[in-house]
Design a protein around this motif. Structure first.
Motif, PDB file in Angstrom:
ATOM      1  N   ALA A  73       0.829  -1.203   0.000  1.00  0.00           N
ATOM      2  CA  ALA A  73       0.000   0.000   0.000  1.00  0.00           C
ATOM      3  C   ALA A  73       0.861   1.249   0.000  1.00  0.00           C
ATOM      4  O   ALA A  73       0.592   2.224  -0.719  1.00  0.00           O
ATOM      5  CB  ALA A  73      -0.924  -0.013   1.223  1.00  0.00           C
ATOM      6  N   LEU A  74       1.904   1.230   0.827  1.00  0.00           N
ATOM      7  CA  LEU A  74       2.810   2.384   0.891  1.00  0.00           C
ATOM      8  C   LEU A  74       3.479   2.628  -0.460  1.00  0.00           C
ATOM      9  O   LEU A  74       3.554   3.769  -0.935  1.00  0.00           O
ATOM     10  CB  LEU A  74       3.864   2.139   1.970  1.00  0.00           C
ATOM     11  CG  LEU A  74       4.927   3.219   2.147  1.00  0.00           C
ATOM     12  CD1 LEU A  74       4.297   4.518   2.624  1.00  0.00           C
ATOM     13  CD2 LEU A  74       6.002   2.749   3.130  1.00  0.00           C
ATOM     14  N   ALA A  75       3.955   1.560  -1.093  1.00  0.00           N
ATOM     15  CA  ALA A  75       4.621   1.699  -2.389  1.00  0.00           C
ATOM     16  C   ALA A  75       3.681   2.266  -3.447  1.00  0.00           C
ATOM     17  O   ALA A  75       4.044   3.182  -4.202  1.00  0.00           O
ATOM     18  CB  ALA A  75       5.167   0.342  -2.833  1.00  0.00           C
ATOM     19  N   VAL A 102      -2.962  10.372  -4.111  1.00  0.00           N
ATOM     20  CA  VAL A 102      -4.289  10.094  -3.541  1.00  0.00           C
ATOM     21  C   VAL A 102      -4.131   9.881  -2.036  1.00  0.00           C
ATOM     22  O   VAL A 102      -3.253   9.134  -1.598  1.00  0.00           O
ATOM     23  CB  VAL A 102      -4.920   8.848  -4.197  1.00  0.00           C
ATOM     24  CG1 VAL A 102      -6.299   8.579  -3.620  1.00  0.00           C
ATOM     25  CG2 VAL A 102      -4.996   9.026  -5.711  1.00  0.00           C
ATOM     26  N   ASP A 103      -4.993  10.510  -1.239  1.00  0.00           N
ATOM     27  CA  ASP A 103      -4.822  10.506   0.213  1.00  0.00           C
ATOM     28  C   ASP A 103      -5.636   9.448   0.950  1.00  0.00           C
ATOM     29  O   ASP A 103      -5.348   9.166   2.121  1.00  0.00           O
ATOM     30  CB  ASP A 103      -5.174  11.880   0.792  1.00  0.00           C
ATOM     31  CG  ASP A 103      -4.071  12.898   0.545  1.00  0.00           C
ATOM     32  OD1 ASP A 103      -2.952  12.485   0.193  1.00  0.00           O
ATOM     33  OD2 ASP A 103      -4.333  14.109   0.691  1.00  0.00           O
ATOM     34  N   ASP A 104      -6.652   8.887   0.312  1.00  0.00           N
ATOM     35  CA  ASP A 104      -7.509   7.908   1.003  1.00  0.00           C
ATOM     36  C   ASP A 104      -7.640   6.661   0.138  1.00  0.00           C
ATOM     37  O   ASP A 104      -8.372   6.659  -0.852  1.00  0.00           O
ATOM     38  CB  ASP A 104      -8.884   8.518   1.313  1.00  0.00           C
ATOM     39  CG  ASP A 104      -8.783   9.648   2.326  1.00  0.00           C
ATOM     40  OD1 ASP A 104      -8.672   9.342   3.524  1.00  0.00           O
ATOM     41  OD2 ASP A 104      -8.766  10.822   1.916  1.00  0.00           O
ATOM     42  N   GLY A 163      -3.584  10.587   3.727  1.00  0.00           N
ATOM     43  CA  GLY A 163      -2.201  10.584   3.302  1.00  0.00           C
ATOM     44  C   GLY A 163      -1.246   9.833   4.203  1.00  0.00           C
ATOM     45  O   GLY A 163      -0.049   9.772   3.911  1.00  0.00           O
ATOM     46  N   GLN A 164      -1.749   9.224   5.289  1.00  0.00           N
ATOM     47  CA  GLN A 164      -0.885   8.542   6.240  1.00  0.00           C
ATOM     48  C   GLN A 164      -1.200   7.047   6.302  1.00  0.00           C
ATOM     49  O   GLN A 164      -2.381   6.658   6.350  1.00  0.00           O
ATOM     50  CB  GLN A 164      -1.062   9.137   7.640  1.00  0.00           C
ATOM     51  CG  GLN A 164      -0.647  10.597   7.748  1.00  0.00           C
ATOM     52  CD  GLN A 164       0.823  10.796   7.448  1.00  0.00           C
ATOM     53  OE1 GLN A 164       1.671  10.040   7.919  1.00  0.00           O
ATOM     54  NE2 GLN A 164       1.136  11.820   6.663  1.00  0.00           N
ATOM     55  N   PRO A 165      -0.176   6.194   6.323  1.00  0.00           N
ATOM     56  CA  PRO A 165      -0.432   4.759   6.519  1.00  0.00           C
ATOM     57  C   PRO A 165      -1.034   4.526   7.898  1.00  0.00           C
ATOM     58  O   PRO A 165      -0.598   5.124   8.887  1.00  0.00           O
ATOM     59  CB  PRO A 165       0.967   4.132   6.415  1.00  0.00           C
ATOM     60  CG  PRO A 165       1.814   5.169   5.754  1.00  0.00           C
ATOM     61  CD  PRO A 165       1.254   6.490   6.140  1.00  0.00           C
ATOM     62  N   ILE A 166      -2.016   3.644   7.968  1.00  0.00           N
ATOM     63  CA  ILE A 166      -2.682   3.335   9.228  1.00  0.00           C
ATOM     64  C   ILE A 166      -2.364   1.894   9.616  1.00  0.00           C
ATOM     65  O   ILE A 166      -2.673   0.961   8.882  1.00  0.00           O
ATOM     66  CB  ILE A 166      -4.218   3.519   9.104  1.00  0.00           C
ATOM     67  CG1 ILE A 166      -4.545   4.962   8.699  1.00  0.00           C
ATOM     68  CG2 ILE A 166      -4.896   3.150  10.403  1.00  0.00           C
ATOM     69  CD1 ILE A 166      -4.060   6.023   9.665  1.00  0.00           C
ATOM     70  N   VAL A 182     -17.229   1.358   5.263  1.00  0.00           N
ATOM     71  CA  VAL A 182     -16.579   1.673   6.539  1.00  0.00           C
ATOM     72  C   VAL A 182     -15.584   2.822   6.402  1.00  0.00           C
ATOM     73  O   VAL A 182     -15.521   3.708   7.259  1.00  0.00           O
ATOM     74  CB  VAL A 182     -15.858   0.419   7.097  1.00  0.00           C
ATOM     75  CG1 VAL A 182     -15.019   0.777   8.322  1.00  0.00           C
ATOM     76  CG2 VAL A 182     -16.875  -0.657   7.456  1.00  0.00           C
ATOM     77  N   LEU A 183     -14.814   2.840   5.304  1.00  0.00           N
ATOM     78  CA  LEU A 183     -13.673   3.749   5.210  1.00  0.00           C
ATOM     79  C   LEU A 183     -13.855   4.895   4.216  1.00  0.00           C
ATOM     80  O   LEU A 183     -13.097   5.864   4.264  1.00  0.00           O
ATOM     81  CB  LEU A 183     -12.420   2.949   4.818  1.00  0.00           C
ATOM     82  CG  LEU A 183     -11.976   1.930   5.868  1.00  0.00           C
ATOM     83  CD1 LEU A 183     -11.004   0.921   5.261  1.00  0.00           C
ATOM     84  CD2 LEU A 183     -11.333   2.628   7.052  1.00  0.00           C
ATOM     85  N   ASN A 184     -14.824   4.789   3.321  1.00  0.00           N
ATOM     86  CA  ASN A 184     -15.089   5.835   2.334  1.00  0.00           C
ATOM     87  C   ASN A 184     -13.822   6.289   1.608  1.00  0.00           C
ATOM     88  O   ASN A 184     -13.504   7.477   1.561  1.00  0.00           O
ATOM     89  CB  ASN A 184     -15.756   7.031   3.025  1.00  0.00           C
ATOM     90  CG  ASN A 184     -16.189   8.125   2.061  1.00  0.00           C
ATOM     91  OD1 ASN A 184     -16.216   9.290   2.423  1.00  0.00           O
ATOM     92  ND2 ASN A 184     -16.520   7.778   0.840  1.00  0.00           N
ATOM     93  N   PRO A 185     -13.066   5.345   1.006  1.00  0.00           N
ATOM     94  CA  PRO A 185     -11.872   5.755   0.258  1.00  0.00           C
ATOM     95  C   PRO A 185     -12.260   6.356  -1.083  1.00  0.00           C
ATOM     96  O   PRO A 185     -13.361   6.144  -1.593  1.00  0.00           O
ATOM     97  CB  PRO A 185     -11.131   4.435   0.070  1.00  0.00           C
ATOM     98  CG  PRO A 185     -12.249   3.431  -0.049  1.00  0.00           C
ATOM     99  CD  PRO A 185     -13.310   3.895   0.916  1.00  0.00           C
ATOM    100  N   SER A 186     -11.321   7.094  -1.676  1.00  0.00           N
ATOM    101  CA  SER A 186     -11.544   7.550  -3.048  1.00  0.00           C
ATOM    102  C   SER A 186     -10.958   6.570  -4.057  1.00  0.00           C
ATOM    103  O   SER A 186     -11.284   6.623  -5.237  1.00  0.00           O
ATOM    104  CB  SER A 186     -10.923   8.935  -3.258  1.00  0.00           C
ATOM    105  OG  SER A 186      -9.549   8.919  -2.950  1.00  0.00           O
ATOM    106  N   LEU A 187     -10.095   5.656  -3.552  1.00  0.00           N
ATOM    107  CA  LEU A 187      -9.424   4.720  -4.449  1.00  0.00           C
ATOM    108  C   LEU A 187      -9.257   3.366  -3.783  1.00  0.00           C
ATOM    109  O   LEU A 187      -8.868   3.286  -2.612  1.00  0.00           O
ATOM    110  CB  LEU A 187      -8.041   5.266  -4.834  1.00  0.00           C
ATOM    111  CG  LEU A 187      -7.138   4.375  -5.685  1.00  0.00           C
ATOM    112  CD1 LEU A 187      -7.734   4.170  -7.078  1.00  0.00           C
ATOM    113  CD2 LEU A 187      -5.741   4.988  -5.804  1.00  0.00           C
ATOM    114  N   VAL A 188      -9.545   2.304  -4.524  1.00  0.00           N
ATOM    115  CA  VAL A 188      -9.203   0.936  -4.136  1.00  0.00           C
ATOM    116  C   VAL A 188      -8.154   0.446  -5.117  1.00  0.00           C
ATOM    117  O   VAL A 188      -8.333   0.562  -6.338  1.00  0.00           O
ATOM    118  CB  VAL A 188     -10.433   0.010  -4.163  1.00  0.00           C
ATOM    119  CG1 VAL A 188     -10.006  -1.453  -4.053  1.00  0.00           C
ATOM    120  CG2 VAL A 188     -11.400   0.361  -3.037  1.00  0.00           C
TER     121      VAL A 188
END
Length: 396
Positions: A196-198, A208-210, A229-232, A325-331
């Motif tokens: 994910a980080l890469a 992309v931040d989410d 923008g931060q790894p969780i 649950v997370l409402n990302p903008s990108l998968v």
């Protein structure tokens, strides 16, 4: 001892870190662009760049030809000889690579195994491979650390592998074993989190931040999260284990493992079985599936298409739950999940949209990993370089 943030030396080290991070993430940059990006004055940037050159971390190159009036600014680039070794142990192979501070993968070897390797065997493989490379392809390289991408639960505080179920590792001190075998500092992370980080820094999720990232490998399905923008990682570092969730499977005909979790149903092993392969790397599996589908009237094509469609349906439910649950903008989907998605991307997107809350999924984009087989190596290299970039003047 670390310098206090407000001291001159503390500020100086942070500025060095800022410059090194910029050329690492963005590639070669002129001094003029570094001046604009950092807000520092030109003489300070020139002095910092010179210090990083002296430390062997960057090199300064002649500027590209330009039609602009005046003296063009020298270009600062990561030194191509600064390398991190990366390791991804799996149930069928141990993949070892060397990734540069300049972002390239200089060498990668997939060492296939016929049994579950132990942590000690893994460390020994890494040590012997590094020794061989130092006498050959990496003879001029400066190896600074080892990054380990492990398919399991890695304790954030000390890198202890609490559980890698498919490898049958429990409380494995792989970090210490690798350090002993190589003489290099080692750092351990979950493979999917590093993927994910890469992808966030260099691949499909750049800018992309989410992001929700799912990685499909020989050991199952793991995940990584980027939020604002931060790894969780969660309180212990174990966040993202999507493969252990139990997705709803509306059709009983789609279930293959009674009471199974996501990775029991959406499975690389099931794809290998349907094309009759005992083992394969990602490109080989993808090619075998494509070859089987190339003759639609063949019985094998029908079976492969049905299995891909079944896995897409179940994967879509898991993704819809994550979207809610997370409402990302990108998968982003990596590994064999990318192959599943690419078999019919429109069908997958439609199935996710049908099951997610409309508001949560209305701007969602689904992409496959852009870094391909390099994603875990690049993520593990980021982990290995983290301490160096944070403090380029570190000792040892």
């Amino acid at each position: 001892m670390a310098d206090r943030p407000g001291t001159f030396d503390g500020v100086h080290r942070r500025n060095l870190s800022k410059l090194l991070a910029l050329v690492h993430l963005e590639g070669p940059l002129s001094r003029a662009r570094l001046t604009a990006a950092t807000g520092l004055n030109r003489s300070t940037v020139a002095a910092l760049a010179g210090e990083l050159v002296d430390a062997g971390l960057v090199e300064e190159r002649a500027p590209d030809p330009t039609n602009r009036v005046g003296r063009p600014s020298p270009v600062v680039a990561p030194h191509p000889d600064v390398m991190a070794v990366t390791v991804n142990p799996e149930v069928d192979a141990v993949t070892i690579a060397a990734g540069g501070l300049d972002g390239r993968i200089a060498v990668r070897e997939r060492l296939e195994v016929d049994h579950l390797v132990t942590p000690g065997e893994t460390a020994d493989l890494v040590g012997r491979t590094i020794e061989r490379w130092r006498g050959g392809v990496l003879r001029s390289s400066r190896l600074v650390a080892v990054g380990l991408a492990v398919p399991g639960l890695v304790r954030a505080s000390d890198g202890l592998i609490r559980l890698a179920p498919h490898l049958e590792w429990t409380d494995a001190p792989l970090r210490a074993l690798v350090e002993e075998a190589t003489g290099l500092p080692a750092f351990v992370g979950n493979d999917a989190s590093l993927g994910a980080l890469a992808e966030h820094l260099f691949g499909a999720g750049r800018g992309v931040d989410d992001i929700v990232y799912l990685n499909g490998g020989a050991s199952g399905i793991g995940g990584g999260l980027i939020v604002h923008g931060q790894p969780i990682g969660g309180s212990g570092g174990y966040a993202g284990e999507f493969g252990q969730n139990r997705p709803g499977i509306p059709s009983p005909e789609d279930r293959r493992a009674t009471g199974g979790v996501l990775e029991d149903e959406v499975s690389r092993a099931r794809l290998l079985a349907v094309v009759g392969l005992p083992a394969a790397d990602e490109p080989t599996l993808a090619s075998a599936l494509a070859d089987a589908l190339a003759v639609p009237e063949a019985p094998e094509a029908t079976e492969v298409a049905a299995e891909l469609a079944r896995q897409r349906r179940i994967l879509s439910t898991a993704l819809a739950n994550a979207v809610n649950v997370l409402n990302p903008s990108l998968v982003v989907l990596g590994g064999f999940l990318a192959t599943v998605a690419e078999s019919d991307p429109d069908a997958l997107a439609a199935a996710v949209a049908a099951q997610a809350m409309p508001a949560a999924g209305e701007e969602l984009v689904i992409r496959v990993a852009a870094l391909g087989e390099d994603r875990l190596a690049i993520g593990a290299a980021e982990l290995a370089f983290e301490r160096l970039i944070a403090d380029p003047l570190q000792e040892g």
